[in-house]
Design a protein around this motif. Structure first.
Motif, PDB file in Angstrom:
ATOM      1  N   THR A 267       0.810  -1.218   0.000  1.00 38.28           N
ATOM      2  CA  THR A 267       0.000   0.000   0.000  1.00 38.28           C
ATOM      3  C   THR A 267       0.843   1.267   0.000  1.00 38.28           C
ATOM      4  O   THR A 267       0.339   2.350  -0.335  1.00 38.28           O
ATOM      5  CB  THR A 267      -0.917   0.032   1.230  1.00 38.28           C
ATOM      6  N   GLY A 268       2.111   1.135   0.393  1.00 37.29           N
ATOM      7  CA  GLY A 268       2.943   2.323   0.532  1.00 37.29           C
ATOM      8  C   GLY A 268       2.773   3.024   1.853  1.00 37.29           C
ATOM      9  O   GLY A 268       3.399   4.056   2.102  1.00 37.29           O
ATOM     10  N   ASP A 269       1.944   2.464   2.759  1.00 35.67           N
ATOM     11  CA  ASP A 269       1.719   3.113   4.049  1.00 35.67           C
ATOM     12  C   ASP A 269       2.970   3.127   4.915  1.00 35.67           C
ATOM     13  O   ASP A 269       3.067   3.914   5.857  1.00 35.67           O
ATOM     14  CB  ASP A 269       0.585   2.418   4.807  1.00 35.67           C
ATOM     15  N   ALA A 270       3.917   2.234   4.625  1.00 36.95           N
ATOM     16  CA  ALA A 270       5.162   2.220   5.402  1.00 36.95           C
ATOM     17  C   ALA A 270       6.067   3.395   5.050  1.00 36.95           C
ATOM     18  O   ALA A 270       7.057   3.628   5.743  1.00 36.95           O
ATOM     19  CB  ALA A 270       5.903   0.907   5.167  1.00 36.95           C
ATOM     20  N   ASP A 271       5.756   4.110   4.005  1.00 30.93           N
ATOM     21  CA  ASP A 271       6.526   5.303   3.638  1.00 30.93           C
ATOM     22  C   ASP A 271       6.092   6.445   4.548  1.00 30.93           C
ATOM     23  O   ASP A 271       5.249   7.263   4.196  1.00 30.93           O
ATOM     24  CB  ASP A 271       6.277   5.639   2.170  1.00 30.93           C
ATOM     25  N   ARG A 272       6.678   6.516   5.726  1.00 30.91           N
ATOM     26  CA  ARG A 272       6.223   7.447   6.742  1.00 30.91           C
ATOM     27  C   ARG A 272       6.525   8.900   6.408  1.00 30.91           C
ATOM     28  O   ARG A 272       5.760   9.789   6.743  1.00 30.91           O
ATOM     29  CB  ARG A 272       6.863   7.093   8.097  1.00 30.91           C
ATOM     30  N   ASP A 273       7.662   9.165   5.769  1.00 28.01           N
ATOM     31  CA  ASP A 273       8.007  10.559   5.485  1.00 28.01           C
ATOM     32  C   ASP A 273       7.495  11.016   4.124  1.00 28.01           C
ATOM     33  O   ASP A 273       7.805  12.128   3.686  1.00 28.01           O
ATOM     34  CB  ASP A 273       9.517  10.784   5.591  1.00 28.01           C
ATOM     35  N   GLN A 274       6.735  10.151   3.453  1.00 35.00           N
ATOM     36  CA  GLN A 274       6.083  10.523   2.195  1.00 35.00           C
ATOM     37  C   GLN A 274       7.075  10.956   1.127  1.00 35.00           C
ATOM     38  O   GLN A 274       6.764  11.798   0.271  1.00 35.00           O
ATOM     39  CB  GLN A 274       5.069  11.650   2.440  1.00 35.00           C
ATOM     40  N   ASP A 275       8.288  10.357   1.137  1.00 33.55           N
ATOM     41  CA  ASP A 275       9.257  10.729   0.109  1.00 33.55           C
ATOM     42  C   ASP A 275       9.212   9.792  -1.082  1.00 33.55           C
ATOM     43  O   ASP A 275      10.003   9.924  -2.020  1.00 33.55           O
ATOM     44  CB  ASP A 275      10.668  10.765   0.692  1.00 33.55           C
ATOM     45  N   GLY A 276       8.299   8.831  -1.072  1.00 31.07           N
ATOM     46  CA  GLY A 276       8.165   7.903  -2.180  1.00 31.07           C
ATOM     47  C   GLY A 276       9.009   6.655  -2.043  1.00 31.07           C
ATOM     48  O   GLY A 276       8.961   5.776  -2.903  1.00 31.07           O
ATOM     49  N   MET A 277       9.800   6.536  -0.955  1.00 31.52           N
ATOM     50  CA  MET A 277      10.669   5.386  -0.723  1.00 31.52           C
ATOM     51  C   MET A 277      10.359   4.803   0.652  1.00 31.52           C
ATOM     52  O   MET A 277       9.974   5.519   1.572  1.00 31.52           O
ATOM     53  CB  MET A 277      12.145   5.793  -0.782  1.00 31.52           C
ATOM     54  N   VAL A 278      10.530   3.484   0.789  1.00 32.30           N
ATOM     55  CA  VAL A 278      10.322   2.807   2.075  1.00 32.30           C
ATOM     56  C   VAL A 278      11.682   2.398   2.610  1.00 32.30           C
ATOM     57  O   VAL A 278      12.309   1.459   2.105  1.00 32.30           O
ATOM     58  CB  VAL A 278       9.409   1.573   1.927  1.00 32.30           C
ATOM     59  N   ALA A 279      12.160   3.116   3.614  1.00 31.70           N
ATOM     60  CA  ALA A 279      13.425   2.780   4.267  1.00 31.70           C
ATOM     61  C   ALA A 279      13.167   1.699   5.312  1.00 31.70           C
ATOM     62  O   ALA A 279      12.036   1.496   5.776  1.00 31.70           O
ATOM     63  CB  ALA A 279      14.038   4.015   4.908  1.00 31.70           C
ATOM     64  N   LEU A 280      14.226   0.991   5.701  1.00 28.82           N
ATOM     65  CA  LEU A 280      14.082  -0.101   6.656  1.00 28.82           C
ATOM     66  C   LEU A 280      13.522   0.398   7.989  1.00 28.82           C
ATOM     67  O   LEU A 280      12.668  -0.262   8.589  1.00 28.82           O
ATOM     68  CB  LEU A 280      15.440  -0.782   6.878  1.00 28.82           C
ATOM     69  N   ASP A 281      13.987   1.547   8.457  1.00 24.35           N
ATOM     70  CA  ASP A 281      13.478   2.082   9.719  1.00 24.35           C
ATOM     71  C   ASP A 281      11.986   2.383   9.627  1.00 24.35           C
ATOM     72  O   ASP A 281      11.232   2.137  10.575  1.00 24.35           O
ATOM     73  CB  ASP A 281      14.242   3.351  10.098  1.00 24.35           C
ATOM     74  N   GLU A 282      11.560   2.931   8.500  1.00 27.59           N
ATOM     75  CA  GLU A 282      10.140   3.211   8.317  1.00 27.59           C
ATOM     76  C   GLU A 282       9.328   1.918   8.307  1.00 27.59           C
ATOM     77  O   GLU A 282       8.241   1.848   8.903  1.00 27.59           O
ATOM     78  CB  GLU A 282       9.917   3.952   6.995  1.00 27.59           C
ATOM     79  N   LEU A 283       9.854   0.899   7.632  1.00 27.42           N
ATOM     80  CA  LEU A 283       9.149  -0.377   7.564  1.00 27.42           C
ATOM     81  C   LEU A 283       9.016  -0.983   8.958  1.00 27.42           C
ATOM     82  O   LEU A 283       7.954  -1.500   9.323  1.00 27.42           O
ATOM     83  CB  LEU A 283       9.898  -1.338   6.634  1.00 27.42           C
ATOM     84  N   TYR A 284      10.073  -0.916   9.741  1.00 33.77           N
ATOM     85  CA  TYR A 284      10.010  -1.469  11.103  1.00 33.77           C
ATOM     86  C   TYR A 284       8.992  -0.711  11.948  1.00 33.77           C
ATOM     87  O   TYR A 284       8.184  -1.323  12.669  1.00 33.77           O
ATOM     88  CB  TYR A 284      11.377  -1.404  11.774  1.00 33.77           C
ATOM     89  N   ASP A 285       9.006   0.611  11.892  1.00 38.03           N
ATOM     90  CA  ASP A 285       8.046   1.391  12.678  1.00 38.03           C
ATOM     91  C   ASP A 285       6.616   1.028  12.311  1.00 38.03           C
ATOM     92  O   ASP A 285       5.736   0.907  13.178  1.00 38.03           O
ATOM     93  CB  ASP A 285       8.276   2.883  12.456  1.00 38.03           C
ATOM     94  N   TYR A 286       6.367   0.860  11.022  1.00 38.01           N
ATOM     95  CA  TYR A 286       5.016   0.491  10.574  1.00 38.01           C
ATOM     96  C   TYR A 286       4.630  -0.899  11.081  1.00 38.01           C
ATOM     97  O   TYR A 286       3.530  -1.098  11.632  1.00 38.01           O
ATOM     98  CB  TYR A 286       4.963   0.528   9.048  1.00 38.01           C
ATOM     99  N   VAL A 287       5.541  -1.864  10.927  1.00 44.25           N
ATOM    100  CA  VAL A 287       5.254  -3.232  11.353  1.00 44.25           C
ATOM    101  C   VAL A 287       5.071  -3.292  12.864  1.00 44.25           C
ATOM    102  O   VAL A 287       4.176  -3.981  13.370  1.00 44.25           O
ATOM    103  CB  VAL A 287       6.391  -4.177  10.898  1.00 44.25           C
TER     104      VAL A 287
END
Length: 627
Positions: free
Chosen positions: A202-222
């Motif tokens: 869904t792209g919801d793991a892209d927390r800073d809305q820069d169009g990329m999913v970084a590992l830290d963002e993915l972990y925070d989402y999970v």
């Protein structure tokens, strides 16, 4: 985006069928493996070369792991995933169960976490991600620190960007009963993988809305998703020698939430001067064509708002920019850490915001453009405010109730005259293109206590305590309802356009002083009005009639200065505060009068003084002032 030099490879290992009766069959791993493989393989999201092993014996898994990490280049991004039973032996060593694993012979029939750890450590790749969806996965960290020794040794061994481990659970407990695992809980490991897949898909793991999913963002989402679904399960994360961000995927769906613009740029956008707003258009175009999707969306929205600007120069520049701007092309895989998009770039010395002109050209330019469609509600609200002011003034002359006219009480007359002047003034501001944005704030401040009028009128109509209602009461009721409708139209328009927002960022001492004056004024109004009615209006304070309007007026005295102090653009806050000061003068005339003095009135005088530096703070600094 720039193409990466390294390969992107993923190894997915899932086991849900076991020959040992002590290992219960799992339901999720097979479907989870397919779902994760699909999203990682998708060229629009992960772009990985994916190899999947399902229900393979331990020796096949060991071979696949060793081959996966061997013969790699430093820039290769390697992602390994395990979904299976996690088992710990008597020494606390973690093993991943394979199809042929026997609980009494873990060393020979299971995949040791230590083996995986050593293969990772010997790989030449400096970008390794390990995802563990199994029981006791948190024990993997124990093996890493024990085998690697001090943290410096890990960084030396990896020599660069490092490796990261994300586990479905940080639980350290384990137990055996003979040949059987004592764990009978259904930990639902699919919750972890489901969150991984959903966040990437869904792209919801892209927390800073820069169009990329970084590992830290993915972990925070999970982490948030797993904790919400199973509070007893806590995902963990460990990173070793990581430099910069590890990008796992690209956002497949368009960004829908804009990122915050740099504060210098936002201040220029909010400037009351057309010359400043026009000068910032090119900077917005640069962001619109940049790599940061969230900033590009924010820039596009700002330019779209500019097309409705009161200044023809600004509106034309924004429309031309939107017509010629093209969206950035991002068909390549996610960038390396060195190519990380900047989350919120501030202008560098060589690339500053356009210089702010010393003279505001909005005072001299011709503004003859017809109103845009978004302005029609504001124009209607202005006309409604003027109509309400006229009706309010006419209500002075006929009987309000049997044997009583508003002109019989001087404070009533003065209050109506003030309300009429305010209504006509804010209405004219809303009708004039150059002052329309200011008029919106003036209206909301000036009519803040309008609901108090219908509270009195409806009470008189229901109780009939003062005789039969006359034409004056009906005119007053209609006028106040019209003001409420006008204010509602303005609020809806501002919310829909998104042109006003509340923020505590960069709130100075003047703003906080305004908030404190609002608190003092609200307290003074509430307590002194109950006694002052006798002197000002020759009437007793009747709680059944007067308390509800007084509470409303006191609430507005508290809330409006706070909103004005924190509103952006600041020019709207200045207008809102000015409108409230006018409305407050009306409240003093009606509630306490001017003869006896009023603490609430003194707070209005203080606001009138403070609004001067507050308005100056709303103006951008000139180039010389910045120096």
């Amino acid at each position: 985006m720039t193409t990466m030099d390294g390969a992107r490879s993923a190894l997915i290992i899932a086991t849900d069928q076991y020959t040992d009766p002590g290992l219960r069959q799992l339901r999720a791993p097979a479907s989870d493996a397919r779902a994760l493989a699909a999203v990682l393989r998708d060229p629009a999201i992960g772009g990985f070369d994916v190899h999947t092993l399902l229900n393979e014996p331990a020796h096949e898994v060991n071979l696949a792991v060793e081959e996966f990490f061997a013969d790699r280049r430093p820039d290769d991004l390697l992602l390994a995933y395990f979904s299976c039973h996690g088992i710990k032996d008597e020494d606390g060593e973690l093993y991943f169960a394979a199809e042929n694993t026997r609980l009494l012979r873990l060393g020979a029939t299971a995949v040791a976490a230590d083996f995986v750890n050593r293969r990772m450590g010997r790989s030449r790749s400096r970008r390794i991600v390990l995802l563990l969806d199994c029981c006791y996965a948190g024990a993997f960290e124990r093996g890493m620190t024990a085998r690697a020794g001090a943290g410096v040794g890990i960084e030396t061994q990896l020599g660069g960007r490092g490796r990261a481990v994300i586990t479905a659970s940080s639980a350290m407990e384990y137990a055996f009963e003979g040949d059987e695992l004592a764990d009978t809980q259904d930990l639902q490991p699919s919750v972890f993988t489901s969150a991984l897949v959903t966040g990437l898909q869904t792209g919801d793991a892209d927390r800073d809305q820069d169009g990329m999913v970084a590992l830290d963002e993915l972990y925070d989402y999970v982490y948030e998703k797993v904790r919400a679904a199973t509070p007893n399960q806590t995902p963990g994360k460990w990173t070793f020698g990581v430099q910069g961000d590890l990008y796992v995927a690209r956002r497949a769906r368009p960004v829908t939430v804009p990122a915050a613009l740099p504060h210098q740029l936002q201040d220029a956008i909010d400037s009351p001067f057309a010359g400043v707003r026009a000068a910032v258009v090119q900077e917005l175009v640069r962001l619109l064509q940049g790599r940061h999707a969230g900033l590009a969306l924010a820039a596009r929205q700002a330019l779209e708002r500019f097309t409705s600007d009161d200044s023809r120069t600004v509106a034309n520049a924004a429309a031309e920019a939107l017509g010629s701007a093209t969206a950035p092309v991002s068909a390549e895989p996610p960038p390396t850490p060195a190519e990380k998009p900047v989350a919120a770039p501030a202008p560098s010395p060589a690339q500053k915001l356009p210089e702010i002109p010393a003279a505001p050209e909005s005072f001299t330019e011709a503004t003859t453009a017809p109103p845009v469609r978004d302005d029609y509600p504001l124009i209607a609200a202005g006309a409604l405010a003027i109509l309400a002011a006229v009706l309010e003034f006419l209500a002075l002359f006929p009987e309000f109730v049997s044997g009583f006219r508003l002109t019989d009480v001087p404070s009533n007359t003065l209050s109506v005259v003030i309300a009429t002047a305010l209504g006509i003034g804010v209405g004219v501001c809303l009708l004039m293109p150059r002052t329309r944005s200011v008029g919106a704030g003036l209206l909301l401040g000036a009519v803040a206590t309008a609901p108090a009028g219908p509270m009195y009128d409806i009470n008189f109509l229901i109780t009939g305590n003062y005789g039969e209602a006359g034409a004056g009461l009906w005119l007053d009721l209609i006028a106040n309802v019209a003001l409420i409708v006008a204010a509602t139209v303005v609020v809806i328009t501002l919310v829909r356009k998104g042109s006003v927002h509340i923020t505590l960022r960069r709130t100075g001492l003047v703003s906080w002083f305004i908030v404190l004056l609002g608190v003092a004024g609200a307290a003074a109004l509430f307590f002194e009005s109950q006694d002052a009615f006798v002197a000002a209006r020759n009437q007793d304070f009747v709680p059944e009639e007067d308390m509800l309007p007084l509470i409303w007026a006191s609430t507005m005295a508290l809330v409006l200065p706070a909103i004005a102090a924190t509103a952006r653009p600041r020019s709207f806050g200045v207008a809102l505060l000015a409108g409230w000061i006018g409305c407050g003068v009306n409240v003093v005339a009606f509630n306490t009068g001017f003869e006896t003095g009023s603490v609430f009135g003194y707070t209005l005088l203080a606001l009138l003084v403070v609004i001067i530096p507050f308005a100056r703070a709303a103006q951008p600094l000139t180039r010389d002032a910045k120096r």
